[in-house]
Design a protein around this motif. Structure first.
Motif, PDB file in Angstrom:
ATOM      1  N   VAL A  12       1.090   0.758  -5.852  1.00  0.00           N
ATOM      2  CA  VAL A  12       0.313   0.696  -4.621  1.00  0.00           C
ATOM      3  C   VAL A  12       1.249   1.148  -3.507  1.00  0.00           C
ATOM      4  O   VAL A  12       2.166   0.428  -3.118  1.00  0.00           O
ATOM      5  CB  VAL A  12      -0.225  -0.717  -4.357  1.00  0.00           C
ATOM      6  CG1 VAL A  12      -0.983  -0.752  -3.021  1.00  0.00           C
ATOM      7  CG2 VAL A  12      -1.128  -1.188  -5.484  1.00  0.00           C
ATOM      8  N   ASP A  13       1.062   2.395  -3.029  1.00  0.00           N
ATOM      9  CA  ASP A  13       1.931   3.090  -2.086  1.00  0.00           C
ATOM     10  C   ASP A  13       3.235   3.493  -2.773  1.00  0.00           C
ATOM     11  O   ASP A  13       3.549   3.044  -3.891  1.00  0.00           O
ATOM     12  CB  ASP A  13       2.175   2.271  -0.820  1.00  0.00           C
ATOM     13  CG  ASP A  13       0.898   2.102   0.009  1.00  0.00           C
ATOM     14  OD1 ASP A  13       0.013   2.963  -0.075  1.00  0.00           O
ATOM     15  OD2 ASP A  13       0.784   1.083   0.724  1.00  0.00           O
TER      16      ASP A  13
ATOM     17  N   THR B  43      -2.827   3.162   0.119  1.00  0.00           N
ATOM     18  CA  THR B  43      -3.637   2.418   1.082  1.00  0.00           C
ATOM     19  C   THR B  43      -4.026   3.294   2.269  1.00  0.00           C
ATOM     20  O   THR B  43      -5.126   3.147   2.805  1.00  0.00           O
ATOM     21  CB  THR B  43      -2.901   1.173   1.589  1.00  0.00           C
ATOM     22  OG1 THR B  43      -1.671   1.566   2.239  1.00  0.00           O
ATOM     23  CG2 THR B  43      -2.593   0.205   0.451  1.00  0.00           C
ATOM     24  N   HIS B  44      -3.123   4.200   2.692  1.00  0.00           N
ATOM     25  CA  HIS B  44      -3.451   5.137   3.768  1.00  0.00           C
ATOM     26  C   HIS B  44      -2.414   6.248   3.796  1.00  0.00           C
ATOM     27  O   HIS B  44      -1.366   6.160   3.163  1.00  0.00           O
ATOM     28  CB  HIS B  44      -3.567   4.432   5.116  1.00  0.00           C
ATOM     29  CG  HIS B  44      -2.331   3.745   5.597  1.00  0.00           C
ATOM     30  ND1 HIS B  44      -1.780   2.650   4.966  1.00  0.00           N
ATOM     31  CD2 HIS B  44      -1.536   3.978   6.676  1.00  0.00           C
ATOM     32  CE1 HIS B  44      -0.722   2.237   5.631  1.00  0.00           C
ATOM     33  NE2 HIS B  44      -0.544   3.036   6.662  1.00  0.00           N
TER      34      HIS B  44
ATOM     35  N   HIS C 284       3.954   5.406   3.375  1.00  0.00           N
ATOM     36  CA  HIS C 284       3.127   4.921   2.263  1.00  0.00           C
ATOM     37  C   HIS C 284       2.877   6.028   1.236  1.00  0.00           C
ATOM     38  O   HIS C 284       2.938   5.787   0.035  1.00  0.00           O
ATOM     39  CB  HIS C 284       1.799   4.377   2.796  1.00  0.00           C
ATOM     40  CG  HIS C 284       1.969   3.198   3.690  1.00  0.00           C
ATOM     41  ND1 HIS C 284       1.750   1.906   3.283  1.00  0.00           N
ATOM     42  CD2 HIS C 284       2.401   3.113   4.985  1.00  0.00           C
ATOM     43  CE1 HIS C 284       2.033   1.073   4.272  1.00  0.00           C
ATOM     44  NE2 HIS C 284       2.418   1.788   5.320  1.00  0.00           N
TER      45      HIS C 284
ATOM     46  N   HIS D   1      -8.130   3.869   5.730  1.00  0.00           N
ATOM     47  CA  HIS D   1      -7.295   2.781   5.202  1.00  0.00           C
ATOM     48  C   HIS D   1      -8.123   1.917   4.255  1.00  0.00           C
ATOM     49  O   HIS D   1      -9.285   1.606   4.512  1.00  0.00           O
ATOM     50  CB  HIS D   1      -6.761   1.928   6.350  1.00  0.00           C
ATOM     51  CG  HIS D   1      -5.706   0.946   5.927  1.00  0.00           C
ATOM     52  ND1 HIS D   1      -5.979  -0.149   5.134  1.00  0.00           N
ATOM     53  CD2 HIS D   1      -4.371   0.892   6.188  1.00  0.00           C
ATOM     54  CE1 HIS D   1      -4.860  -0.824   4.926  1.00  0.00           C
ATOM     55  NE2 HIS D   1      -3.875  -0.208   5.548  1.00  0.00           N
TER      56      HIS D   1
ATOM     57  N   CYS E  91      -7.800  -1.729   1.720  1.00  0.00           N
ATOM     58  CA  CYS E  91      -7.133  -2.856   1.088  1.00  0.00           C
ATOM     59  C   CYS E  91      -7.643  -2.921  -0.348  1.00  0.00           C
ATOM     60  O   CYS E  91      -8.703  -2.376  -0.672  1.00  0.00           O
ATOM     61  CB  CYS E  91      -7.437  -4.159   1.820  1.00  0.00           C
ATOM     62  SG  CYS E  91      -6.735  -4.259   3.480  1.00  0.00           S
TER      63      CYS E  91
ATOM     64  N   SER F 173      -2.733  -5.490   1.120  1.00  0.00           N
ATOM     65  CA  SER F 173      -3.345  -5.253   2.434  1.00  0.00           C
ATOM     66  C   SER F 173      -2.805  -4.037   3.176  1.00  0.00           C
ATOM     67  O   SER F 173      -3.256  -3.757   4.293  1.00  0.00           O
ATOM     68  CB  SER F 173      -3.171  -6.492   3.316  1.00  0.00           C
ATOM     69  OG  SER F 173      -1.799  -6.715   3.607  1.00  0.00           O
ATOM     70  N   GLY F 174      -1.847  -3.299   2.591  1.00  0.00           N
ATOM     71  CA  GLY F 174      -1.309  -2.149   3.305  1.00  0.00           C
ATOM     72  C   GLY F 174      -0.788  -2.549   4.670  1.00  0.00           C
ATOM     73  O   GLY F 174      -0.039  -3.510   4.812  1.00  0.00           O
TER      74      GLY F 174
END
Length: 345
Positions: free
Chosen positions: A40-41, A73-74, A79, A185, A187, A206-207
Motif C-alpha cells: 500500500v503505497d 492511495t493517491h 506515495h 484519494h 482509503c 488511511s493514506g
C-alpha cells in the motif's frame, strides 16, 4: 523508531524516507496475500528511499521481486514515486483511482514547462507579488524542471473502484473513495477481525486522509484544462464523515503512526476546519485576495519564514477554504476586482 513495524495479521509497515521534508518518511504498508506481498503505497523516487524499501522487505524475508501488486492511495510522489521501479523489478500490477490516474496521465503528456506557466499565471491571478513570480518565470525561461517531482510517474494498469473489494487472494480489502487531499484519494478498509481483538470493524489504511497529529493539505484540484469549480474542502469534510461511520478498530496511516479511535480524530478534524473557516470570515471583513488571505492565516510559522514552495501550497489551501465559504454563501467575490478579492457576506 524501527524501520519495520509488525501490526499483526500479516500486515507490516516500512519507514521509507522523504528527502528534505519535515514529515520525514512515508509508511509503506505490506500486506501478506495468497499470491505474494502487496504494497500500500511505495514511497519517494530517490535512491535512499529505494534502499529503505528493499531492505525493509528483506527484513520480512521477502524482496521487491516477490511483490504481487501495488495499491496507491493517491498520486503524490511520496506515495506513488517508486511504483514504477517496483513494477520493473517484479512485474507487479499498480492500482489507483481513475481520478488520480488521469492526473498522472496528464502530467506525463504535458509539454515541458507547462506546469510552471500554469502556476505563474494562476498565482498572478490570485494576487501574488512580482517578487514571488520572478523565480517561476526564470525557471521556465531556463528550462529548469528538475525540482518538479512526478513528471514521469508510472501509469497504473488497474483501476480502484470505490466500494469494491480488491482482488487480493485470502484478504478482504475494500476501497473507500475519500476525495479532498486529491480528487482520487482512497482509503482501504481491511474487513477482517483485528489481530489483537480491538473493538471495531477491522483496520483502515488511511493514506493522507486521516493522520493522528496533523491535518492533511487541502488545496485546489489543479487541472489547467478544466474550468470546473470544484470544492475540495467540502469533498474532504464529507469523506471524513464517511470514514468516521466505518467504526474501524485501528487506523494505519501513511505518516506518523498507527492509532485507534478514528471517530474522535474525525471529530477533531471537522472542528479544526470549522474553526478555520470562522477565523477566515473574521479576516474577510475587509476584501482580500487569496494571497493576502494566506499571508494573514495562522500557519506553523510566520509567513516571512515559510519557504517559497510552501507558500504556493498555503495559497492553494486559502483558495480551497474560500471556495467552501463561497459555496456556503458566507463569502463572495467582489465584482470587478482584479486580482479578485473576496469579502464575508
Amino acid at each position: 523508531m524501527p524501520q519495520v513495524t509488525e501490526h499483526g495479521g500479516g500486515v507490516w509497515s516500512l519507514r521509507v524516507p522523504i528527502p528534505d521534508n519535515p514529515l520525514g518518511h512515508t509508511l509503506v504498508h505490506v500486506l501478506d496475500t495468497g499470491r505474494g506481498p502487496v504494497l500500500v503505497d511505495t514511497g519517494w523516487d530517490e535512491p535512499a528511499s529505494w534502499t529503505a524499501l528493499t531492505e525493509g522487505l528483506a527484513a520480512l524475508g521477502t524482496s521487491v521481486a516477490e511483490v504481487h501488486g501495488v495499491v496507491i492511495t493517491h498520486h503524490h510522489p511520496d506515495h506513488h514515486g517508486l511504483s514504477g521501479q517496483v513494477r520493473e523489478a517484479s512485474g507487479a500490477w499498480i492500482a489507483m483511482h481513475a481520478a488520480d490516474t488521469a492526473i498522472v496521465r496528464r502530467t506525463r503528456a504535458a509539454a515541458p514547462g507547462a506546469w510552471l506557466d500554469y502556476l505563474a499565471d494562476k498565482l498572478a491571478a490570485v494576487g501574488a507579488p512580482e517578487g514571488h513570480l520572478a523565480p517561476l518565470r526564470a525557471a521556465r525561461a531556463e528550462g529548469r524542471m528538475r525540482t518538479l517531482p512526478g513528471l514521469s510517474a508510472a501509469l497504473p494498469d488497474r483501476e480502484i473502484v470505490p466500494g469494491e473489494l480488491l482482488d487480493l487472494a485470502g484478504r478482504r480489502l475494500r476501497a473507500i473513495w475519500t476525495p479532498g487531499h486529491t480528487p482520487g484519494h482512497v482509503c482501504l478498509h481491511l474487513e477482517e477481525d483485528h489481530p489483537a481483538n480491538l473493538p471495531g470493524r477491522g483496520r483502515l489504511f488511511s493514506g493522507d486522509h486521516l493522520l493522528p497529529g496533523i491535518s492533511p493539505h487541502i488545496g485546489l484540484y489543479e487541472d489547467p484544462d478544466d474550468s470546473t469549480v470544484t470544492d475540495p474542502l467540502g469533498d474532504y469534510l464529507d469523506s471524513l464523515e464517511r470514514v468516521g461511520r466505518l467504526g474501524v478498530a485501528e487506523v494505519l496511516p501513511a505518516h506518523q503512526h498507527a492509532f485507534t479511535d478514528a471517530q474522535a480524530r474525525v471529530r477533531e478534524l471537522l472542528s479544526h476546519h470549522e474553526a478555520r473557516l470562522t477565523g477566515l470570515l473574521a479576516l474577510l471583513t475587509t476584501p482580500l485576495t487569496p494571497w493576502q488571505l494566506a499571508e494573514r492565516m495562522e500557519w506553523n510559522r510566520p509567513w516571512d519564514r515559510i519557504p517559497f514552495g510552501s507558500r504556493n501550497i498555503a495559497v492553494s489551501e486559502a483558495e480551497a477554504h474560500l471556495r467552501r465559504l463561497v459555496k456556503l454563501g458566507r463569502a463572495e467575490a467582489v465584482p470587478g476586482s482584479s486580482p479578485v478579492t473576496y469579502v464575508a457576506v
